[in-house]
Every structure is written in structure tokens, then in C-alpha cells.
Design a protein around this motif. Structure first.
Motif, PDB file in Angstrom:
ATOM      1  N   CYS A 143      -6.369  60.203  20.805  1.00  0.00           N
ATOM      2  CA  CYS A 143      -7.030  59.917  19.523  1.00  0.00           C
ATOM      3  C   CYS A 143      -7.891  61.078  19.046  1.00  0.00           C
ATOM      4  CB  CYS A 143      -7.864  58.645  19.632  1.00  0.00           C
ATOM      5  SG  CYS A 143      -6.877  57.160  19.855  1.00  0.00           S
ATOM      6  N   PHE A 144      -8.750  61.585  19.906  1.00  0.00           N
ATOM      7  CA  PHE A 144      -9.605  62.697  19.499  1.00  0.00           C
ATOM      8  C   PHE A 144      -8.808  63.976  19.315  1.00  0.00           C
ATOM      9  CE2 PHE A 144     -13.210  60.047  20.635  1.00  0.00           C
ATOM     10  CZ  PHE A 144     -14.103  60.385  19.621  1.00  0.00           C
ATOM     11  N   GLY A 145      -7.755  64.156  20.108  1.00  0.00           N
ATOM     12  CA  GLY A 145      -6.899  65.325  19.928  1.00  0.00           C
ATOM     13  C   GLY A 145      -6.288  65.327  18.551  1.00  0.00           C
ATOM     14  N   ARG A 146      -5.746  64.205  18.147  1.00  0.00           N
ATOM     15  CA  ARG A 146      -5.143  64.097  16.805  1.00  0.00           C
ATOM     16  C   ARG A 146      -6.201  64.294  15.728  1.00  0.00           C
ATOM     17  NH1 ARG A 146      -0.117  64.642  14.924  1.00  0.00           N
ATOM     18  NH2 ARG A 146       0.253  63.275  13.174  1.00  0.00           N
ATOM     19  N   TYR A 147      -7.361  63.695  15.939  1.00  0.00           N
ATOM     20  CA  TYR A 147      -8.457  63.820  14.973  1.00  0.00           C
ATOM     21  C   TYR A 147      -8.892  65.277  14.817  1.00  0.00           C
ATOM     22  CZ  TYR A 147     -13.008  63.081  12.811  1.00  0.00           C
ATOM     23  OH  TYR A 147     -14.084  63.135  11.974  1.00  0.00           O
ATOM     24  N   TYR A 169      -7.124  74.029  18.382  1.00  0.00           N
ATOM     25  CA  TYR A 169      -6.467  74.405  19.637  1.00  0.00           C
ATOM     26  C   TYR A 169      -6.708  73.344  20.716  1.00  0.00           C
ATOM     27  CZ  TYR A 169      -4.702  77.378  23.354  1.00  0.00           C
ATOM     28  OH  TYR A 169      -3.956  77.870  24.392  1.00  0.00           O
ATOM     29  N   CYS A 170      -7.969  72.991  20.905  1.00  0.00           N
ATOM     30  CA  CYS A 170      -8.312  71.991  21.918  1.00  0.00           C
ATOM     31  C   CYS A 170      -7.725  70.632  21.555  1.00  0.00           C
ATOM     32  CB  CYS A 170      -9.827  71.894  22.072  1.00  0.00           C
ATOM     33  SG  CYS A 170     -10.335  70.816  23.409  1.00  0.00           S
ATOM     34  N   GLY A 171      -7.718  70.300  20.286  1.00  0.00           N
ATOM     35  CA  GLY A 171      -7.136  69.042  19.837  1.00  0.00           C
ATOM     36  C   GLY A 171      -5.666  68.945  20.187  1.00  0.00           C
ATOM     37  N   ARG A 172      -4.939  70.034  19.985  1.00  0.00           N
ATOM     38  CA  ARG A 172      -3.518  70.052  20.338  1.00  0.00           C
ATOM     39  C   ARG A 172      -3.343  69.876  21.849  1.00  0.00           C
ATOM     40  NH1 ARG A 172      -2.208  74.673  18.182  1.00  0.00           N
ATOM     41  NH2 ARG A 172      -2.077  75.850  20.094  1.00  0.00           N
ATOM     42  N   VAL A 187      -1.777  66.736  26.552  1.00  0.00           N
ATOM     43  CA  VAL A 187      -2.188  66.337  27.902  1.00  0.00           C
ATOM     44  C   VAL A 187      -2.447  64.827  27.958  1.00  0.00           C
ATOM     45  CG1 VAL A 187      -3.985  66.599  29.672  1.00  0.00           C
ATOM     46  CG2 VAL A 187      -3.068  68.606  28.514  1.00  0.00           C
ATOM     47  N   GLY A 188      -3.014  64.267  26.903  1.00  0.00           N
ATOM     48  CA  GLY A 188      -3.265  62.831  26.853  1.00  0.00           C
ATOM     49  C   GLY A 188      -1.988  62.018  26.966  1.00  0.00           C
ATOM     50  N   TRP A 189      -0.937  62.430  26.248  1.00  0.00           N
ATOM     51  CA  TRP A 189       0.342  61.717  26.335  1.00  0.00           C
ATOM     52  C   TRP A 189       0.947  61.833  27.736  1.00  0.00           C
ATOM     53  CZ3 TRP A 189       1.878  57.951  23.509  1.00  0.00           C
ATOM     54  CH2 TRP A 189       1.506  57.867  22.166  1.00  0.00           C
ATOM     55  N   ILE A 190       0.853  63.019  28.319  1.00  0.00           N
ATOM     56  CA  ILE A 190       1.380  63.202  29.679  1.00  0.00           C
ATOM     57  C   ILE A 190       0.629  62.308  30.668  1.00  0.00           C
ATOM     58  CG2 ILE A 190       1.620  64.845  31.592  1.00  0.00           C
ATOM     59  CD1 ILE A 190       2.073  67.017  29.367  1.00  0.00           C
ATOM     60  N   ASN A 210      -8.527  50.906  32.893  1.00  0.00           N
ATOM     61  CA  ASN A 210      -9.346  52.097  33.132  1.00  0.00           C
ATOM     62  C   ASN A 210      -8.494  53.357  33.161  1.00  0.00           C
ATOM     63  OD1 ASN A 210     -11.901  50.920  33.277  1.00  0.00           O
ATOM     64  ND2 ASN A 210     -11.583  50.337  35.399  1.00  0.00           N
ATOM     65  N   ALA A 211      -7.308  53.259  33.732  1.00  0.00           N
ATOM     66  CA  ALA A 211      -6.442  54.428  33.882  1.00  0.00           C
ATOM     67  C   ALA A 211      -5.870  54.909  32.549  1.00  0.00           C
ATOM     68  CB  ALA A 211      -5.303  54.126  34.852  1.00  0.00           C
ATOM     69  N   VAL A 212      -5.769  54.034  31.573  1.00  0.00           N
ATOM     70  CA  VAL A 212      -5.236  54.468  30.273  1.00  0.00           C
ATOM     71  C   VAL A 212      -6.346  54.823  29.285  1.00  0.00           C
ATOM     72  CG1 VAL A 212      -3.091  53.176  30.556  1.00  0.00           C
ATOM     73  CG2 VAL A 212      -4.987  52.147  29.292  1.00  0.00           C
ATOM     74  N   LEU A 213      -7.589  54.569  29.645  1.00  0.00           N
ATOM     75  CA  LEU A 213      -8.705  54.823  28.725  1.00  0.00           C
ATOM     76  C   LEU A 213      -8.869  56.304  28.388  1.00  0.00           C
ATOM     77  CD1 LEU A 213     -10.944  53.430  27.158  1.00  0.00           C
ATOM     78  CD2 LEU A 213     -12.427  53.732  29.134  1.00  0.00           C
ATOM     79  N   ILE A 214      -8.977  57.164  29.376  1.00  0.00           N
ATOM     80  CA  ILE A 214      -9.164  58.596  29.121  1.00  0.00           C
ATOM     81  C   ILE A 214      -7.961  59.192  28.385  1.00  0.00           C
ATOM     82  CG2 ILE A 214      -9.379  60.881  30.208  1.00  0.00           C
ATOM     83  CD1 ILE A 214     -11.297  59.616  32.210  1.00  0.00           C
ATOM     84  N   PRO A 215      -6.725  58.898  28.797  1.00  0.00           N
ATOM     85  CA  PRO A 215      -5.602  59.436  28.018  1.00  0.00           C
ATOM     86  C   PRO A 215      -5.609  58.977  26.563  1.00  0.00           C
ATOM     87  CG  PRO A 215      -4.818  58.712  30.160  1.00  0.00           C
ATOM     88  CD  PRO A 215      -6.247  58.276  30.044  1.00  0.00           C
ATOM     89  N   LEU A 216      -5.938  57.716  26.311  1.00  0.00           N
ATOM     90  CA  LEU A 216      -5.969  57.234  24.923  1.00  0.00           C
ATOM     91  C   LEU A 216      -7.071  57.915  24.116  1.00  0.00           C
ATOM     92  CD1 LEU A 216      -5.232  53.417  25.352  1.00  0.00           C
ATOM     93  CD2 LEU A 216      -3.721  55.195  24.432  1.00  0.00           C
ATOM     94  N   ILE A 217      -8.213  58.137  24.736  1.00  0.00           N
ATOM     95  CA  ILE A 217      -9.300  58.853  24.058  1.00  0.00           C
ATOM     96  C   ILE A 217      -8.868  60.290  23.755  1.00  0.00           C
ATOM     97  CG2 ILE A 217     -11.622  59.824  24.400  1.00  0.00           C
ATOM     98  CD1 ILE A 217     -12.309  57.177  25.867  1.00  0.00           C
TER      99      ILE A 217
END
Length: 125
Positions: free
Chosen positions: A20-24, A57-60, A65-68, A10-17
């Protein structure tokens, strides 16, 4: 142990999303302004230029933030390895709260960047 694995997942779900969406969004923002998918605010939906700018901008931001968040979450869960289920559960809930706040917090810098680069009609400054 099962509780720890469940909460780690559960703790890695939001960062992974976010990653992925940031890169997309950085690489391929949604082509058309729509009400179903993408970064949808009044300012981002003014025109195609604001729409693309907001997504890049938001994707970046989401990607960074997702990696952090992913790194910090994994480290925190490694620290609580083998602790009581109540500690794991409380840590998982706290991690989720921090992640949701960070996700929502990306709206502020994105809207600030939109206002800095576009007037209220969506024209570039």
C-alpha cells in the motif's frame, strides 16, 4: 487453529503495508519535505528533487518486495496448516523477522540510487 489464523494475519500485515505505501509513494510522494511522514534520510531530505526520487524509488521497491513477501508468507502458512501451535508460533516469528529485515534492507538500494544520481549537495549528476 486460532493461533494459525492470528499468525497468518500478522504475517501478511507488513507485506500489505509495504504494498500500500509502496504504491502510494510511487504515485503521490509527500509534497513537502517533513520530519514526520515519508522516507526520511539525510540524503532524501536534501531538496525536493531528492525527496521525490527517494520516494518513487523506495516505493517501487516496497511494492515489489511486499508482493514477494506476501506470496511467500501465504505459501509458508498453507504448508504449516494443521501443525502444532509451537510450530505455527515459531514460523510466525521467523516470518516477521524476515519481513522486518527485508523492509529495512530496502534502505541500502535506495541510498545507493540516491548517491548514484545525486552529488552530496543533492544536485543531479
Amino acid at each position: 487453529m486460532a493461533s494459525w489464523i492470528f499468525m497468518l494475519c500478522n504475517a501478511v500485515l507488513i507485506p500489505l503495508i509495504m504494498i500500500c505505501f509502496g504504491r502510494y509513494f510511487m504515485k503521490r510522494p509527500p509534497k513537502k519535505i517533513n520530519a514526520l511522514f515519508g522516507y526520511r534520510t539525510a540524503m532524501s531530505m536534501k531538496n525536493d528533487d531528492t525527496w521525490e526520487f527517494a520516494h518513487k524509488y523506495c516505493g517501487r521497491l516496497w511494492w515489489i518486495v511486499g508482493w514477494i513477501l506476501l506470496f511467500v508468507s501465504v505459501i509458508v502458512f498453507l504448508i504449516i496448516w494443521g501443525k502444532e501451535d509451537s510450530v505455527v508460533d515459531k514460523t510466525g516469528i521467523a516470518a516477521l523477522a524476515v519481513q522486518v529485515a527485508a523492509l529495512a534492507g530496502t534502505i541500502i538500494p535506495t541510498e545507493t540510487a540516491l548517491k548514484r544520481n545525486f552529488d552530496k549537495y543533492g544536485n543531479r549528476r
